[in-house]
Design a protein around this motif. Structure first.
Motif, PDB file in Angstrom:
ATOM      1  N   ALA A  56       0.672  -1.005   0.001  1.00  0.00           N
ATOM      2  CA  ALA A  56      -0.033   0.156  -0.050  1.00  0.00           C
ATOM      3  C   ALA A  56       0.750   1.099  -0.108  1.00  0.00           C
ATOM      4  O   ALA A  56       1.714   1.341   0.540  1.00  0.00           O
ATOM      5  CB  ALA A  56      -0.909   0.002   1.332  1.00  0.00           C
ATOM      6  N   PRO A  57       0.393   2.348  -0.865  1.00  0.00           N
ATOM      7  CA  PRO A  57       1.318   3.462  -0.541  1.00  0.00           C
ATOM      8  C   PRO A  57       1.307   4.173   0.714  1.00  0.00           C
ATOM      9  O   PRO A  57       2.133   5.147   0.734  1.00  0.00           O
ATOM     10  CB  PRO A  57       0.607   4.431  -1.714  1.00  0.00           C
ATOM     11  CG  PRO A  57      -0.827   3.833  -1.944  1.00  0.00           C
ATOM     12  CD  PRO A  57      -0.748   2.469  -1.597  1.00  0.00           C
ATOM     13  N   ALA A  58       0.400   4.045   1.332  1.00  0.00           N
ATOM     14  CA  ALA A  58       0.254   5.108   2.754  1.00  0.00           C
ATOM     15  C   ALA A  58      -0.367   3.832   3.700  1.00  0.00           C
ATOM     16  O   ALA A  58      -0.591   3.013   3.424  1.00  0.00           O
ATOM     17  CB  ALA A  58      -0.802   6.085   2.389  1.00  0.00           C
ATOM     18  N   GLU A  90      -3.915   0.433   5.817  1.00  0.00           N
ATOM     19  CA  GLU A  90      -3.178   0.614   4.520  1.00  0.00           C
ATOM     20  C   GLU A  90      -4.068   0.857   3.366  1.00  0.00           C
ATOM     21  O   GLU A  90      -5.208   0.366   3.411  1.00  0.00           O
ATOM     22  CB  GLU A  90      -2.383  -0.667   4.520  1.00  0.00           C
ATOM     23  CG  GLU A  90      -1.366  -0.913   5.664  1.00  0.00           C
ATOM     24  CD  GLU A  90      -0.347  -2.020   5.519  1.00  0.00           C
ATOM     25  OE1 GLU A  90       0.707  -1.806   5.581  1.00  0.00           O
ATOM     26  OE2 GLU A  90      -1.233  -3.115   5.272  1.00  0.00           O
ATOM     27  N   GLY A  91      -3.576   1.730   2.550  1.00  0.00           N
ATOM     28  CA  GLY A  91      -4.209   2.005   1.148  1.00  0.00           C
ATOM     29  C   GLY A  91      -3.573   3.296   0.868  1.00  0.00           C
ATOM     30  O   GLY A  91      -2.655   3.656   1.016  1.00  0.00           O
ATOM     31  N   THR A  92      -4.718   4.279   0.027  1.00  0.00           N
ATOM     32  CA  THR A  92      -4.200   5.225  -0.525  1.00  0.00           C
ATOM     33  C   THR A  92      -3.896   6.367   0.676  1.00  0.00           C
ATOM     34  O   THR A  92      -4.825   6.089   1.637  1.00  0.00           O
ATOM     35  CB  THR A  92      -5.231   5.776  -1.477  1.00  0.00           C
ATOM     36  OG1 THR A  92      -6.759   6.199  -0.706  1.00  0.00           O
ATOM     37  CG2 THR A  92      -5.528   4.968  -2.592  1.00  0.00           C
ATOM     38  N   ALA A  93      -3.128   7.333   0.682  1.00  0.00           N
ATOM     39  CA  ALA A  93      -3.186   8.470   1.429  1.00  0.00           C
ATOM     40  C   ALA A  93      -4.549   8.951   1.943  1.00  0.00           C
ATOM     41  O   ALA A  93      -4.760   9.102   3.162  1.00  0.00           O
ATOM     42  CB  ALA A  93      -2.138   9.428   1.050  1.00  0.00           C
ATOM     43  N   GLU A  94      -5.241   9.288   1.128  1.00  0.00           N
ATOM     44  CA  GLU A  94      -6.566  10.107   1.323  1.00  0.00           C
ATOM     45  C   GLU A  94      -7.265   8.983   2.234  1.00  0.00           C
ATOM     46  O   GLU A  94      -8.143   9.321   3.294  1.00  0.00           O
ATOM     47  CB  GLU A  94      -7.227  10.762   0.088  1.00  0.00           C
ATOM     48  CG  GLU A  94      -8.665  11.129   0.526  1.00  0.00           C
ATOM     49  CD  GLU A  94      -9.256  11.671  -0.791  1.00  0.00           C
ATOM     50  OE1 GLU A  94     -10.502  12.443  -0.820  1.00  0.00           O
ATOM     51  OE2 GLU A  94      -8.588  11.559  -1.973  1.00  0.00           O
ATOM     52  N   GLY A  95      -7.529   7.989   1.671  1.00  0.00           N
ATOM     53  CA  GLY A  95      -8.479   6.791   2.380  1.00  0.00           C
ATOM     54  C   GLY A  95      -7.868   6.434   3.535  1.00  0.00           C
ATOM     55  O   GLY A  95      -8.756   6.354   4.697  1.00  0.00           O
ATOM     56  N   ARG A 140      -6.018   8.626   5.858  1.00  0.00           N
ATOM     57  CA  ARG A 140      -6.547   9.524   6.662  1.00  0.00           C
ATOM     58  C   ARG A 140      -7.795   9.664   7.075  1.00  0.00           C
ATOM     59  O   ARG A 140      -8.154   9.808   8.198  1.00  0.00           O
ATOM     60  CB  ARG A 140      -6.246  10.987   5.888  1.00  0.00           C
ATOM     61  CG  ARG A 140      -4.623  11.133   5.862  1.00  0.00           C
ATOM     62  CD  ARG A 140      -4.486  12.754   5.382  1.00  0.00           C
ATOM     63  NE  ARG A 140      -5.034  12.959   4.020  1.00  0.00           N
ATOM     64  CZ  ARG A 140      -4.357  12.987   3.004  1.00  0.00           C
ATOM     65  NH1 ARG A 140      -3.153  12.456   3.094  1.00  0.00           N
ATOM     66  NH2 ARG A 140      -4.888  13.056   1.668  1.00  0.00           N
TER      67      ARG A 140
END
Length: 380
Positions: free
Chosen positions: A188-190, A237-242, A244
């Motif tokens: 995951a990126p974030a 874990e996942g996209t940065a926006e998700g 957050r």
């Protein structure tokens, strides 16, 4: 193939071996085991040596088959999220770039084959599954030297018997794993970790709140180092926006804070040479495991219903309390590792449904009972 006379360090749970062989390929391993069968040698497999004190001592031991030369990645099909790895490869040495094998081991130096043989899994088991879920194909050498392959390099392969599931968790009693095919997952990126300290009565409602919020955590871990509060750590874990957005929701629901992975993350709670107990329970009844022995250090994947305890003092009595609580909670308690005086005083495995079937499988794969004799449940 390398074969030598065993040295003073070549023992399993205190039982010395006579010889050590280190095959470098499946073919060499078949040659070794075929010769061992002809000589009726008792065999134990050794990978990184991190779990040789787990289970019971072998009734006899002639040959250790060391897998330190059975190493390397055979194939990495990144587009298909698949890899084929030799069994002696250290888990820590695996690097698939933007992909990962979610077969995390709490023990530094553990190998792929050893993790499968003992069915160990790390915190991300909640999202990605256990070792048994991740393996989709396997090459094994049976005790008579016969090479057998099962599964393949596609997730939906249904050809043949699923030997991967059978050999995973068998403690090396059915044969030697030489190669494994696994499914991989994207990195995951974030990520973020939401932490919350909780007293005993709070743990159940907090775990229920995490499940109800449906934030799809990668892991929900818990650590209680002894009497007093526990710490719950939720990995998102996942996209940065998700990440957050989900972390903010969880902070609000739990009254927690976002921080870093705690230092205890993914590690067993017992010290080397101590007693380690694996506990399982239905998710809603995990707090009962904590309440059974409030003075005992407990850590593990509360979100998956799997905890690990490190009893000290009157260990046999504590094991009885923990096992009774686990059974009431719909699970089990297995003593994974213990010093000799504890092994002699406790039932390491407890009641095991299906033991008769397991014995029949052992008889079919290893009719001479030469592979890790007595190491597994029921004297298998």
């Amino acid at each position: 193939m390398r074969r030598r006379t065993a040295g003073s360090d070549d023992h399993v749970a205190g039982v010395p071996a006579r010889y050590v062989a280190a095959p470098a390929s499946t073919g060499e391993a078949a040659e070794v085991l075929g010769a061992a069968a002809a000589d009726e040698l008792a065999v134990v497999i050794r990978g990184g040596g991190t779990k040789l004190e787990w289970g019971l001592p072998p009734r006899r031991l002639d040959l250790i088959v060391d897998t330190h030369r059975l190493t390397g990645v055979v194939e990495h099909a990144a587009g298909d999220l698949i890899t084929v790895v030799r069994a002696g490869t250290a888990l820590a040495a695996l690097d698939f770039g933007p992909q990962r094998l979610a077969l995390e081991s709490p023990l530094p130096g553990a190998t792929v084959g050893g993790a499968l043989a003992a069915n160990t899994s790390g915190p991300r088991r909640l999202l990605h599954g256990t070792a048994r879920d991740l393996v989709i194909g396997m090459t094994v050498v049976r005790p008579d030297g016969t090479v057998t392959r099962s599964g393949g390099k596609v997730v939906k392969n249904v050809a043949g018997y699923d030997l991967g599931k059978l050999f995973t968790g068998a403690y090396g009693t059915l044969g030697l794993i030489t190669e494994c095919a696994f499914r991989l997952h994207p990195v995951a990126p974030a990520g973020a970790v939401v932490l919350r300290e909780a007293d005993g009565p709070e743990v159940g409602p907090l775990l229920a709140a995490i499940r109800a919020e449906q934030v799809v955590p990668s892991a929900v871990e818990l650590d209680r180092p002894g009497p007093g509060p526990a710490t719950i750590a939720v990995l998102l874990e996942g996209t940065a926006e998700g990440v957050r957005e989900r972390a903010a929701r969880l902070e609000k629901v739990l009254g927690g804070t976002t921080g870093d992975l705690p230092p205890w993350w993914g590690a067993y709670p017992w010290a080397p040479g101590g007693t380690g107990v694996k506990l399982t329970a239905a998710l809603s009844r995990v707090p009962e495991l904590l309440a059974a022995a409030p003075e005992v250090p407990v850590r593990g994947s509360a979100g998956a219903g799997v905890l690990y305890a490190a009893p000290t003092g009157d260990v046999p009595r504590t094991v009885e309390l923990l096992r009774a609580a686990a059974v009431r909670a719909g699970g089990h308690a297995v003593v994974l590792t213990a010093p000799p005086e504890v092994r002699d005083a406790v039932d390491m495995w407890g009641p095991v449904p299906g033991l008769d079937l397991m014995r029949r499988v052992k008889d079919r794969f290893d009719p001479g009972h030469r592979f890790a004799p007595g190491r597994f449940v029921g004297g298998i």
